[in-house]
Design a protein around this motif. Structure first.
Motif, PDB file in Angstrom:
ATOM      1  N   LEU A 427    -118.749  45.523   8.143  1.00 35.42           N
ATOM      2  CA  LEU A 427    -119.776  45.172   9.123  1.00 35.42           C
ATOM      3  C   LEU A 427    -119.210  45.096  10.532  1.00 35.42           C
ATOM      4  CD1 LEU A 427    -122.056  42.565   7.355  1.00 35.42           C
ATOM      5  CD2 LEU A 427    -122.609  44.887   8.017  1.00 35.42           C
ATOM      6  N   LYS A 431    -120.977  46.571  13.618  1.00 38.23           N
ATOM      7  CA  LYS A 431    -121.233  45.785  14.829  1.00 38.23           C
ATOM      8  C   LYS A 431    -120.779  46.538  16.063  1.00 38.23           C
ATOM      9  CE  LYS A 431    -118.886  42.643  17.149  1.00 38.23           C
ATOM     10  NZ  LYS A 431    -117.803  41.666  17.248  1.00 38.23           N
ATOM     11  N   TRP A 434    -123.235  49.365  16.945  1.00 32.07           N
ATOM     12  CA  TRP A 434    -124.592  49.066  17.417  1.00 32.07           C
ATOM     13  C   TRP A 434    -124.631  48.016  18.520  1.00 32.07           C
ATOM     14  CZ3 TRP A 434    -128.179  52.423  16.146  1.00 32.07           C
ATOM     15  CH2 TRP A 434    -128.004  53.171  14.983  1.00 32.07           C
ATOM     16  N   VAL A 435    -123.660  47.125  18.529  1.00 32.31           N
ATOM     17  CA  VAL A 435    -123.721  46.037  19.505  1.00 32.31           C
ATOM     18  C   VAL A 435    -122.826  46.308  20.703  1.00 32.31           C
ATOM     19  CG1 VAL A 435    -123.462  43.543  19.812  1.00 32.31           C
ATOM     20  CG2 VAL A 435    -124.193  44.448  17.607  1.00 32.31           C
TER      21      VAL A 435
ATOM     22  N   TYR B 150    -128.571  40.492   9.855  1.00 38.24           N
ATOM     23  CA  TYR B 150    -127.318  40.694  10.582  1.00 38.24           C
ATOM     24  C   TYR B 150    -127.586  41.349  11.939  1.00 38.24           C
ATOM     25  CZ  TYR B 150    -122.807  42.401  11.971  1.00 38.24           C
ATOM     26  OH  TYR B 150    -121.687  42.654  12.697  1.00 38.24           O
ATOM     27  N   PHE B 151    -128.375  42.409  11.910  1.00 38.66           N
ATOM     28  CA  PHE B 151    -128.640  43.111  13.166  1.00 38.66           C
ATOM     29  C   PHE B 151    -129.469  42.253  14.111  1.00 38.66           C
ATOM     30  CE2 PHE B 151    -127.682  46.912  10.611  1.00 38.66           C
ATOM     31  CZ  PHE B 151    -126.758  47.495  11.454  1.00 38.66           C
ATOM     32  N   SER B 154    -127.215  39.581  15.571  1.00 41.54           N
ATOM     33  CA  SER B 154    -126.065  39.999  16.372  1.00 41.54           C
ATOM     34  C   SER B 154    -126.457  40.835  17.590  1.00 41.54           C
ATOM     35  CB  SER B 154    -125.042  40.727  15.507  1.00 41.54           C
ATOM     36  OG  SER B 154    -125.586  41.909  15.003  1.00 41.54           O
ATOM     37  N   ILE B 155    -127.612  41.447  17.601  1.00 41.10           N
ATOM     38  CA  ILE B 155    -127.989  42.221  18.792  1.00 41.10           C
ATOM     39  C   ILE B 155    -128.923  41.435  19.716  1.00 41.10           C
ATOM     40  CG2 ILE B 155    -129.082  44.336  19.652  1.00 41.10           C
ATOM     41  CD1 ILE B 155    -128.209  45.730  17.130  1.00 41.10           C
ATOM     42  N   ALA B 162    -122.491  37.044  17.629  1.00 41.82           N
ATOM     43  CA  ALA B 162    -121.702  37.857  16.692  1.00 41.82           C
ATOM     44  C   ALA B 162    -121.089  36.956  15.623  1.00 41.82           C
ATOM     45  CB  ALA B 162    -120.617  38.614  17.436  1.00 41.82           C
TER      46      ALA B 162
END
Lengths: 488, 494
Positions: A427, A431, A434-435, B150-151, B154-155, B162
């Motif tokens: 993950l 991360k 995408w982040v 999760y997305f 975290s976004i 995070a």
């Protein structure tokens, strides 16, 4: 003699020679890929046509074209096709030796196919060396410092492993006086393994030699460096094909030759090694910053899960099915792992071609630069964790289910805890993709071949989740041909 | 054509998925269209769940609207859905919250395409958990939920997003890993993954792979992480605090209930004897959760963290109700799950609104806001009063049932003492809620907040929905208890 049983391999031999010769005259090297892929596809078709044949023994039983062998032949050829498709975008780095590249891949496929089909220690050793020699060359193919070092390392450690393996085979031969697996089984002294130290030593050496191929702890030391240094296409190939072939041989050898009294003992060795392998692989993967190394360690961990399938065999079942549960799960897992891992590597190739760096950090913000590739990579990573809706989820479920049926609940608990650990590092890549914020807004161009390969891999990941029954059936039929020997 | 021929449950679960795919993959959509699409699909799901609720036969304690297709015959896995009195309220709650979550997210401007797609998939996965009657299917939806969460955190989250997202994932997967081991041992023991079959089977007749009690605990651990039960609760404040408002609403409103629901559906109904045996220990953890959670809540200065901690305490009531193991207490727990979903959902919405308007969540820095934002102050107070169980709100009906049920339970030794200790939690709740309301809304008005706006029309619309449902269930709890008791009746409680 029924030589037509060898047509899948002969077909590839012909194409490999043709590729080398054509390389001398052809100017548009792209054609070589097409020819190789056509050859691989042809060998898949021929293999499938041989499925379910009764008289499938060759060379006095040294080779066998049974369902088990065919399962792996199709899988290996399929993996090679995906790798060659992905190589189209990578080929510029392979300089002028494209003919050799293709030929070596084809030769190693032949070696692996023979590995899966061998039922004799001699043929096993010969096919293993054919595979290894091609792979040593492929790993060093880039000719830069890292790649050469990786090639040399692989060669040296591989040579030691093969010596150990040979020693183990010699011991087994010394005890039983036979090299054919079926004859070994018949000549094997009765009693548990510790009553016969020589046999124990032989088994341990066999496990060590094959363990090198399967990349299981403690024979995994070569993995990170070799994976990092090798061309990414070759890394992808190594991580799936050579591992699958290793497991094929181990399943065949241990089930067919050592299915007697010593079975519970080696099953326990594999259970313990599997638990250590997955834990070490996962823990080492956490701290990696290079994606190829990370995937290398993760593939060690995956080998640990696969070993659960080797451990989940026993005479215990009164009914026929539990006996083949473990091997079936192993084969199904290999299929699911193959599509997901190849898919992940193809996406990595696409991105690193553009950014020129294998660091995980260089994937930052790929989600906005290359949404489709990022989505594909995410899907494959999620499958590697084992989350739904992907093949990896069902693969783990089936495999762990098999283990519980063989009273290996402790191993399953270690495995599922490991799954949680693996989520952390997979993950982290997701991360970053995408982040993270992108270094530039440039797109990531990729050729049709690479996109096709990635598409096939992702489709596989999804289809094996929503409609797993056909592959499960095939895996079960294949597993029965080797594990069926144990049936009462 | 009959309503049941429409495959209403599949439709309910997969409508949001279809919406998510449309939102994610139709090229060239504007933010407005995306939001409207999301509203349509979640509303359709909600309307469908209301239809199910209306057509549900309250006299029948079995499963209704059942769908059953063989999926993976090799390991006997079926695509098997159905609702009874226990999961139907949860389904309605989830579709309602899913619909409201889209409205709550109306102002999301960052990467709206992905955001709404994940939000819709989140709703689907929760619905899938509640509707599944096959253990593998149940587990599958349970696991899918991790990905969108999760997305989303975290976004689109704030603070240490995070870190919180990863902590959430690790805790959840650890819990579900235990559950997976439980599912596999149960399957190896009883040879079935069908929850309806398992619930009616006497497991004592099988030779278990590991002691049945161990299997029970594997399941319980998995559910306890989600509920969350002390001491497995530490992911919750982080996840809540850093998640965007709508996600906090889904998380507190619906996701946590998967844990409680699983305990009733599997721990209690598949392992009734083992549940009875260990109930005294679990009830102790429930009481610790209630009191410890409440005390921690008192100490919070961040508004959102305060609500998050209060959830830990309120989920303690649910655990207490379930493992008091009487008909009444389990029904109370089920009602409390629904009520808490609406009440805490509303509380998170209100915190979100306060933060949106003032950009402050630190309680001491706020104050006297009732003057500047009267509507928000009133609705926040209603939600707060419902949280502390004021009669006339759903919180009262639910907590009353839990305490009455567990106090009069004859199954668990010493339950009266634990119930009384649990009741103390209400007093502390009253303390922190009223104190929080006073500090945020009713002290001297601070001039720096003079310019802030009150709730706008859209916000008013969705907070009114919450208030109406809370009041409706508070005044007429039978609307739910009728359905719930049909489900509880089928449980093996004495």
């Amino acid at each position: 003699m029924n030589y037509y049983l060898l047509t899948p391999e002969l077909c590839l031999v012909g194409v490999a020679i043709a590729v080398i010769l054509l390389d001398l005259v052809i100017t548009r090297k792209g054609r070589l890929t097409i020819i190789s892929i056509a050859g691989l596809a042809a060998s898949i078709v021929v293999s499938v046509a041989l499925w379910g044949r009764q008289d499938n023994s060759l060379f006095n039983g040294m080779l066998k074209a049974d369902e088990f062998a065919i399962f792996f032949k199709v899988l290996l050829a399929g993996v090679a096709i995906l790798v060659l498709l992905a190589s189209r975008d990578y080929i510029s780095r392979l300089s002028r030796f494209q003919g050799e590249y293709h030929a070596l891949i084809l030769l190693s496929v032949i070696g692996m196919m023979l590995m899966a089909a061998s039922r004799d220690l001699i043929t096993i050793y010969v096919s293993l060396e054919l595979t290894s020699l091609s792979l040593y060359a492929l790993v060093g193919f880039l000719k830069d410092a890292k790649s050469s070092e990786a090639g040399l390392k692989y060669l040296l450690l591989g040579a030691i492993a093969s010596a150990v393996l040979l020693y183990g085979m010699a011991l087994i031969f010394g005890i039983t006086g036979e090299t054919k697996l079926a004859d070994i089984a018949a000549a094997l002294p009765s009693g548990r393994v510790w009553e016969n130290p020589l046999l124990l030593l032989g088994l341990v050496f066999l496990i060590a030699g094959f363990g090198f191929k399967m990349a299981t702890v403690p024979f995994q030391m070569w993995v990170p460096d070799v994976y990092e240094g090798a061309p990414t296409t070759v890394t992808a190939y190594l991580s799936v094909a050579s591992k699958a072939a290793g497991f094929a041989v181990v399943l065949r050898v241990f089930l067919e030759a050592f299915g007697g009294d010593v079975l519970p003992d080696w099953a326990m060795i594999f259970a313990v090694l599997g638990a250590i392998t997955m834990t070490v692989g996962n823990i080492m993967a956490i701290s990696q910053t290079n994606i190829k190394r990370m995937l290398g360690y993760s593939s060690i961990a995956q080998a640990g899960y696969l070993m659960v399938g080797l451990a989940a065999v026993s005479h215990a079942g009164e009914v026929s099915d539990p006996v083949v549960y473990g091997p079936t799960g192993l084969l199904f897992f290999i299929g699911c792992y193959a599509v997901a891992n190849i898919g992940a590597f193809i996406a990595v190739i696409a991105v690193t071609n553009k950014t020129g760096s294998d660091d995980i950090e260089s994937f930052a913000g790929m989600g906005s630069r290359a949404p489709l590739i990022s989505l594909a990579l995410t899907l494959c990573l999620i499958s590697l964790i084992g989350l739904p809706p992907t093949a990896g989820f069902l693969a783990k479920f089936y495999l762990f289910n098999a283990a519980v049926h063989h009273d290996l609940v402790w191993l399953v608990i270690i495995a599922v805890v490991n799954t949680a650990i693996s989520a952390y590092y997979y993950l982290r890549v997701v991360k970053v993709i995408w982040v993270g914020s992108p270094a530039s807004n440039e797109g990531v161009p990729s050729g049709w071949a690479l996109r096709a390969a990635l598409g096939i891999a992702c489709l596989g990941v999804l289809v094996l989740f929503f409609y797993p029954s056909p592959l499960l059936d095939l895996a079960r039929d294949a597993a029965r041909t080797v594990a069926g020997i144990l049936l009462p | 054509m009959e309503f049941a021929d429409l495959h209403p449950l599949s439709l309910l679960i997969f409508l949001p998925v279809v919406g998510a795919l449309l939102v994610a993959f139709i090229p060239g959509l504007g933010a407005g269209t995306i939001k409207r699409l999301a509203v349509c699909f979640t509303f359709a799901s909600f309307a469908l769940s209301l239809a199910l609720f209306a057509l549900f036969d309250r006299g029948d304690s079995g499963f209704q609207f059942v769908e059953k297709v063989s999926w993976i015959p090799q390991i006997n896995v079926q695509y098997h859905l159905g609702v009874d009195g226990l999961n139907l309220p949860m389904v309605v709650l989830t579709t309602l919250l899913g619909f409201l979550a889209v409205l709550i997210s109306w102002k999301v401007e960052l990467r709206p395409r992905e955001y709404f797609a994940w939000l819709l998939i989140l709703e689907s996965s929760i619905l899938g958990v509640f509707c599944s009657l096959d253990l593998l299917l149940f587990f599958l939806f349970w696991e899918i939920e991790v990905v969108p969460m999760y997305f989303l955190i975290s976004i689109w989250g704030g603070g240490r997003r995070a870190y919180s997202a990863m902590k959430y994932v690790i805790y959840t997967i650890m819990g579900s890993a235990m559950m997976l081991a439980g599912i596999l041992t149960l399957y190896a023991t009883a040879g079935s993954l069908d929850m309806t079959v398992l619930a009616g089977t006497d497991l004592g007749q099988f030779v278990a792979v590991i002691p049945l009690a161990a299997t029970f605990w594997l399941f319980l651990l998995g559910f306890a992480v989600k509920l969350p039960v002390f001491p497995l609760h530490t992911w919750l404040p982080d996840a809540h605090t850093d998640a965007p408002t709508a996600v906090s609403v889904m998380l507190a409103g619906s996701l946590l209930k998967m844990g409680g629901y699983g305990m009733i559906r599997i721990c209690v109904s598949v392992f009734p004897d083992i549940a009875r045996e260990y109930a005294p220990i679990i009830v102790v953890f429930a009481v610790i959760g209630v009191l410890y959670g409440a005390v921690l809540t008192l100490r919070q200065t961040d508004l959102k963290r305060l609500i998050a901690y209060s959830s830990i305490s309120h989920m303690g009531y649910v655990l207490l109700g379930i493992f008091a193991l009487s008909n009444l207490s389990v029904a109370g727990a089920a009602l409390q799950m629904f009520s808490h979903g609406m009440v805490t959902g509303l509380l998170f919405v209100m915190v979100g609104l306060v933060y949106d308007k003032t950009r402050v969540r630190d309680i001491p820095a706020l104050g006297g806001l009732a003057r500047q934002m009267p509507i928000i102050a009133v609705v926040f107070s209603i939600a707060g009063l419902a949280a502390l169980g004021l009669p006339g709100t759903s919180g009262f009906a639910a907590e009353f049932l839990v305490f009455l049920g567990s106090f009069s339970s004859l199954t668990v030794a010493g339950i009266r003492v634990y119930t009384l200790l649990g009741v103390v939690g209400i007093v502390v709740t009253a303390g922190y809620i009223l104190w929080m309301l006073e500090r945020v809304f009713y002290r001297e008005a601070k001039p720096r907040y003079d310019g802030v706006k009150d709730a706008d029309t859209l916000e008013l619309a969705y907070i009114s929905v919450f208030v109406v449902v809370i009041m409706l269930v508070g005044i007429y709890p039978r609307i739910l208890t009728d359905v719930i008791s049909a489900g509880v009746k089928a449980l093996p409680l004495t």
